[in-house]
Design a protein around this motif. Structure first.
Motif, PDB file in Angstrom:
ATOM      1  N   GLN A 234      -7.991  -9.309  27.822  1.00 16.58           N
ATOM      2  CA  GLN A 234      -8.210  -9.074  29.247  1.00 16.58           C
ATOM      3  C   GLN A 234      -9.357  -8.090  29.449  1.00 16.58           C
ATOM      4  O   GLN A 234      -9.514  -7.132  28.693  1.00 16.58           O
ATOM      5  CB  GLN A 234      -6.935  -8.510  29.880  1.00 16.58           C
ATOM      6  CG  GLN A 234      -7.057  -8.245  31.375  1.00 16.58           C
ATOM      7  CD  GLN A 234      -5.803  -7.618  31.953  1.00 16.58           C
ATOM      8  OE1 GLN A 234      -4.840  -7.336  31.224  1.00 16.58           O
ATOM      9  NE2 GLN A 234      -5.801  -7.395  33.254  1.00 16.58           N
ATOM     10  N   TYR A 235     -10.168  -8.350  30.470  1.00 18.32           N
ATOM     11  CA  TYR A 235     -11.239  -7.419  30.807  1.00 18.32           C
ATOM     12  C   TYR A 235     -11.137  -7.020  32.272  1.00 18.32           C
ATOM     13  O   TYR A 235     -10.547  -7.719  33.097  1.00 18.32           O
ATOM     14  CB  TYR A 235     -12.621  -8.034  30.523  1.00 18.32           C
ATOM     15  CG  TYR A 235     -13.020  -9.146  31.453  1.00 18.32           C
ATOM     16  CD1 TYR A 235     -13.659  -8.882  32.672  1.00 18.32           C
ATOM     17  CD2 TYR A 235     -12.770 -10.468  31.137  1.00 18.32           C
ATOM     18  CE1 TYR A 235     -14.030  -9.904  33.542  1.00 18.32           C
ATOM     19  CE2 TYR A 235     -13.139 -11.498  31.987  1.00 18.32           C
ATOM     20  CZ  TYR A 235     -13.762 -11.209  33.188  1.00 18.32           C
ATOM     21  OH  TYR A 235     -14.122 -12.224  34.041  1.00 18.32           O
ATOM     22  N   VAL A 236     -11.720  -5.861  32.565  1.00 15.64           N
ATOM     23  CA  VAL A 236     -11.815  -5.353  33.925  1.00 15.64           C
ATOM     24  C   VAL A 236     -13.295  -5.212  34.257  1.00 15.64           C
ATOM     25  O   VAL A 236     -14.068  -4.665  33.458  1.00 15.64           O
ATOM     26  CB  VAL A 236     -11.101  -3.992  34.065  1.00 15.64           C
ATOM     27  CG1 VAL A 236     -11.353  -3.383  35.445  1.00 15.64           C
ATOM     28  CG2 VAL A 236      -9.602  -4.149  33.813  1.00 15.64           C
ATOM     29  N   GLY A 237     -13.727  -5.708  35.415  1.00 16.58           N
ATOM     30  CA  GLY A 237     -15.129  -5.617  35.812  1.00 16.58           C
ATOM     31  C   GLY A 237     -15.508  -4.196  36.195  1.00 16.58           C
ATOM     32  O   GLY A 237     -14.700  -3.432  36.727  1.00 16.58           O
ATOM     33  N   ILE A 253      -9.697   4.089  35.319  1.00 11.41           N
ATOM     34  CA  ILE A 253      -8.253   4.253  35.504  1.00 11.41           C
ATOM     35  C   ILE A 253      -7.565   2.898  35.549  1.00 11.41           C
ATOM     36  O   ILE A 253      -6.485   2.704  34.972  1.00 11.41           O
ATOM     37  CB  ILE A 253      -7.961   5.077  36.770  1.00 11.41           C
ATOM     38  CG1 ILE A 253      -8.422   6.532  36.574  1.00 11.41           C
ATOM     39  CG2 ILE A 253      -6.474   5.035  37.126  1.00 11.41           C
ATOM     40  CD1 ILE A 253      -8.332   7.369  37.827  1.00 11.41           C
ATOM     41  N   ASP A 254      -8.198   1.924  36.225  1.00 13.60           N
ATOM     42  CA  ASP A 254      -7.641   0.572  36.240  1.00 13.60           C
ATOM     43  C   ASP A 254      -7.551   0.009  34.823  1.00 13.60           C
ATOM     44  O   ASP A 254      -6.562  -0.640  34.462  1.00 13.60           O
ATOM     45  CB  ASP A 254      -8.518  -0.346  37.095  1.00 13.60           C
ATOM     46  CG  ASP A 254      -8.405  -0.038  38.584  1.00 13.60           C
ATOM     47  OD1 ASP A 254      -7.416   0.620  38.969  1.00 13.60           O
ATOM     48  OD2 ASP A 254      -9.303  -0.452  39.341  1.00 13.60           O
ATOM     49  N   LEU A 255      -8.587   0.275  34.020  1.00 14.08           N
ATOM     50  CA  LEU A 255      -8.598  -0.221  32.648  1.00 14.08           C
ATOM     51  C   LEU A 255      -7.453   0.394  31.839  1.00 14.08           C
ATOM     52  O   LEU A 255      -6.779  -0.305  31.073  1.00 14.08           O
ATOM     53  CB  LEU A 255      -9.945   0.092  31.993  1.00 14.08           C
ATOM     54  CG  LEU A 255     -10.151  -0.436  30.567  1.00 14.08           C
ATOM     55  CD1 LEU A 255     -10.075  -1.955  30.533  1.00 14.08           C
ATOM     56  CD2 LEU A 255     -11.484   0.048  29.998  1.00 14.08           C
ATOM     57  N   VAL A 256      -7.232   1.689  32.022  1.00 15.30           N
ATOM     58  CA  VAL A 256      -6.148   2.360  31.294  1.00 15.30           C
ATOM     59  C   VAL A 256      -4.805   1.735  31.641  1.00 15.30           C
ATOM     60  O   VAL A 256      -3.974   1.463  30.766  1.00 15.30           O
ATOM     61  CB  VAL A 256      -6.152   3.870  31.603  1.00 15.30           C
ATOM     62  CG1 VAL A 256      -4.868   4.525  31.097  1.00 15.30           C
ATOM     63  CG2 VAL A 256      -7.368   4.533  30.977  1.00 15.30           C
ATOM     64  N   HIS A 257      -4.586   1.476  32.908  1.00 14.54           N
ATOM     65  CA  HIS A 257      -3.260   1.033  33.332  1.00 14.54           C
ATOM     66  C   HIS A 257      -3.068  -0.479  33.280  1.00 14.54           C
ATOM     67  O   HIS A 257      -1.986  -0.957  33.636  1.00 14.54           O
ATOM     68  CB  HIS A 257      -2.959   1.579  34.730  1.00 14.54           C
ATOM     69  CG  HIS A 257      -2.716   3.050  34.728  1.00 14.54           C
ATOM     70  ND1 HIS A 257      -1.510   3.610  34.381  1.00 14.54           N
ATOM     71  CD2 HIS A 257      -3.551   4.093  34.996  1.00 14.54           C
ATOM     72  CE1 HIS A 257      -1.592   4.929  34.448  1.00 14.54           C
ATOM     73  NE2 HIS A 257      -2.825   5.250  34.816  1.00 14.54           N
ATOM     74  N   THR A 258      -4.076  -1.219  32.832  1.00 10.73           N
ATOM     75  CA  THR A 258      -3.812  -2.616  32.478  1.00 10.73           C
ATOM     76  C   THR A 258      -3.085  -2.686  31.136  1.00 10.73           C
ATOM     77  O   THR A 258      -2.498  -3.721  30.801  1.00 10.73           O
ATOM     78  CB  THR A 258      -5.121  -3.419  32.372  1.00 10.73           C
ATOM     79  OG1 THR A 258      -6.000  -2.787  31.421  1.00 10.73           O
ATOM     80  CG2 THR A 258      -5.809  -3.519  33.721  1.00 10.73           C
ATOM     81  N   LEU A 259      -3.131  -1.595  30.375  1.00  8.86           N
ATOM     82  CA  LEU A 259      -2.452  -1.536  29.084  1.00  8.86           C
ATOM     83  C   LEU A 259      -0.991  -1.154  29.296  1.00  8.86           C
ATOM     84  O   LEU A 259      -0.673  -0.277  30.096  1.00  8.86           O
ATOM     85  CB  LEU A 259      -3.145  -0.502  28.180  1.00  8.86           C
ATOM     86  CG  LEU A 259      -2.886  -0.579  26.673  1.00  8.86           C
ATOM     87  CD1 LEU A 259      -3.453  -1.869  26.098  1.00  8.86           C
ATOM     88  CD2 LEU A 259      -3.507   0.626  25.977  1.00  8.86           C
TER      89      LEU A 259
END
Length: 379
Positions: A234-237, A253-259
């Motif tokens: 999964q990637y975040v733009g 922060i969005d990237l951290v909490h996709t985990l």
């Protein structure tokens, strides 16, 4: 009466003397046993005080000396075989464990992905691992209700692509003949640096053809866990087509909490030095830096509370690239390697230099695609 009395006293005296002699013999025997036990205890104590070599196995110093001084310096393989019983493998020999352990330690120190990934030792070139996706379904019922069958988990086989990694450092014979030259440390450092450079790139960008499959070559998806295909990351733009948008902290922060929360324990950031330079300049809306330098020497710098690993093989910030990875690589990326490093001494190809052709089979692949997330530069 007098004679009988004397005879009885004399017999009693003899009996006392005999008993005393028997007691003395018993005491001497006990002292001998005590001395023997004491000698054994001292022997065990001396053995326990020695440094443990090779995981508690017998001291292999003679084997290492024969390998370094006999085979590597002079090419005397007969001496090596007489010491260790080593058998030639394609014209070379397996490196003794002390030297191989030194190579492994140096690899961990200078190979960034290896230092955070899961590494398994294999005895053959092939390695298989089963992983499940989705878990096992469950349900609630009353005390007397029927127990319906639940869905079974889906199993996926992970077989990391492997390749033969080699290094071929050279030294002059005059250098090898110099007794002051630390051949063991030099060879371990040369092999480790070559292996680290090659495997570092493969663990990130490897094609999977005769080499490991890098995690950036996996299929990318914007879908979350549980709905995207197994094995895809999964990637975040980033919010901007060429870099970070006006609120970079929100994207990170969005990237951290996709985990998943379970994976965030032990997670770290991975990026190259150019990206690190850009990230160090990022500020929140109130002017505070996102970057948190380590307060103690040897402690890693942190971003949003998680340590940062510098990997030069990660791409720079550019449109369509994924310059930042975040995840628990211990759970997310698997490195499978055959433990023994083989070395062939070649004094003939480029005289007067002696080449040391070292080989090792290494494989790698994404293990749990839920454990690694990527930041992609896109609007």
């Amino acid at each position: 009466m007098t004679m009988e009395y004397k005879t009885e006293n004399l017999d009693a005296s003899f009996d006392i003397v005999a008993r005393q002699d028997a007691a003395d013999e018993a005491i001497v025997g006990l002292r001998t046993d005590v001395d023997e036990v004491r000698a054994r205890l001292e022997k065990v104590s001396r053995a326990a005080s020695r440094p443990v070599i090779d995981g508690g196995q017998p001291d292999r110093t003679a084997e290492v000396k024969g390998f370094v001084d006999g085979y590597l310096r002079s090419g005397r393989d007969a001496e090596l075989k007489s010491i260790s019983g080593a058998v030639a493998r394609d014209g070379g020999y397996a490196v003794p464990r002390e030297v191989d352990a030194m190579i492994a330690r140096t690899l961990v120190e200078i190979s960034p992905i290896r230092s955070i990934a899961q590494v398994v030792q294999t005895g053959t070139s092939g390695y298989r691992k089963l992983v499940t996706s989705g878990g096992t379904a469950s349900g609630w019922v009353s005390e007397t209700a029927a127990r319906p069958e639940t869905a079974t988990p889906a199993f996926h086989e992970i077989a990391p692509p492997t390749g033969e990694l080699f290094a071929n450092p050279a030294a002059s014979q005059a250098m090898l003949d110099d007794a002051g030259f630390d051949l063991e440390s030099w060879l371990a450092a040369e092999i480790a640096s070559e292996f680290a450079r090659a495997e570092g790139e493969a663990f990130v960008h490897g094609s999977g053809v005769d080499q490991p499959a890098g995690f950036l070559t996996a299929t990318l998806s914007a879908l979350g866990d549980g709905v995207r295909a197994f094995g895809s990351l999964q990637y975040v733009g980033s919010g901007d087509g060429i870099g970070f948008d006006a609120e970079p902290e929100a994207r990170l922060i969005d990237l951290v909490h996709t985990l998943k929360a379970s994976h965030r324990q032990g997670a770290s950031w991975v990026m190259n030095s150019a990206t690190m330079a850009s990230v160090r300049k990022l500020k929140t809306t109130d002017g505070a830096f996102l970057w948190q330098p380590g307060m103690v020497e040897g402690q890693p710098d942190r971003l949003l509370g998680y340590p940062i690993v510098e990997a030069e093989d990660m791409p720079d910030i550019a449109a369509g690239e994924c310059p930042i990875a975040f995840g628990n690589f211990r759970a997310g990326y698997l490195i499978a390697e055959r433990s023994a490093t083989a070395i062939l001494r070649d004094p003939f190809t480029h005289k007067p230099f002696v080449h040391f052709y070292a080989t090792k089979r290494i494989g790698g692949q994404v293990l749990d695609s839920d454990a690694i997330k990527l930041l992609r530069i896109e609007a």
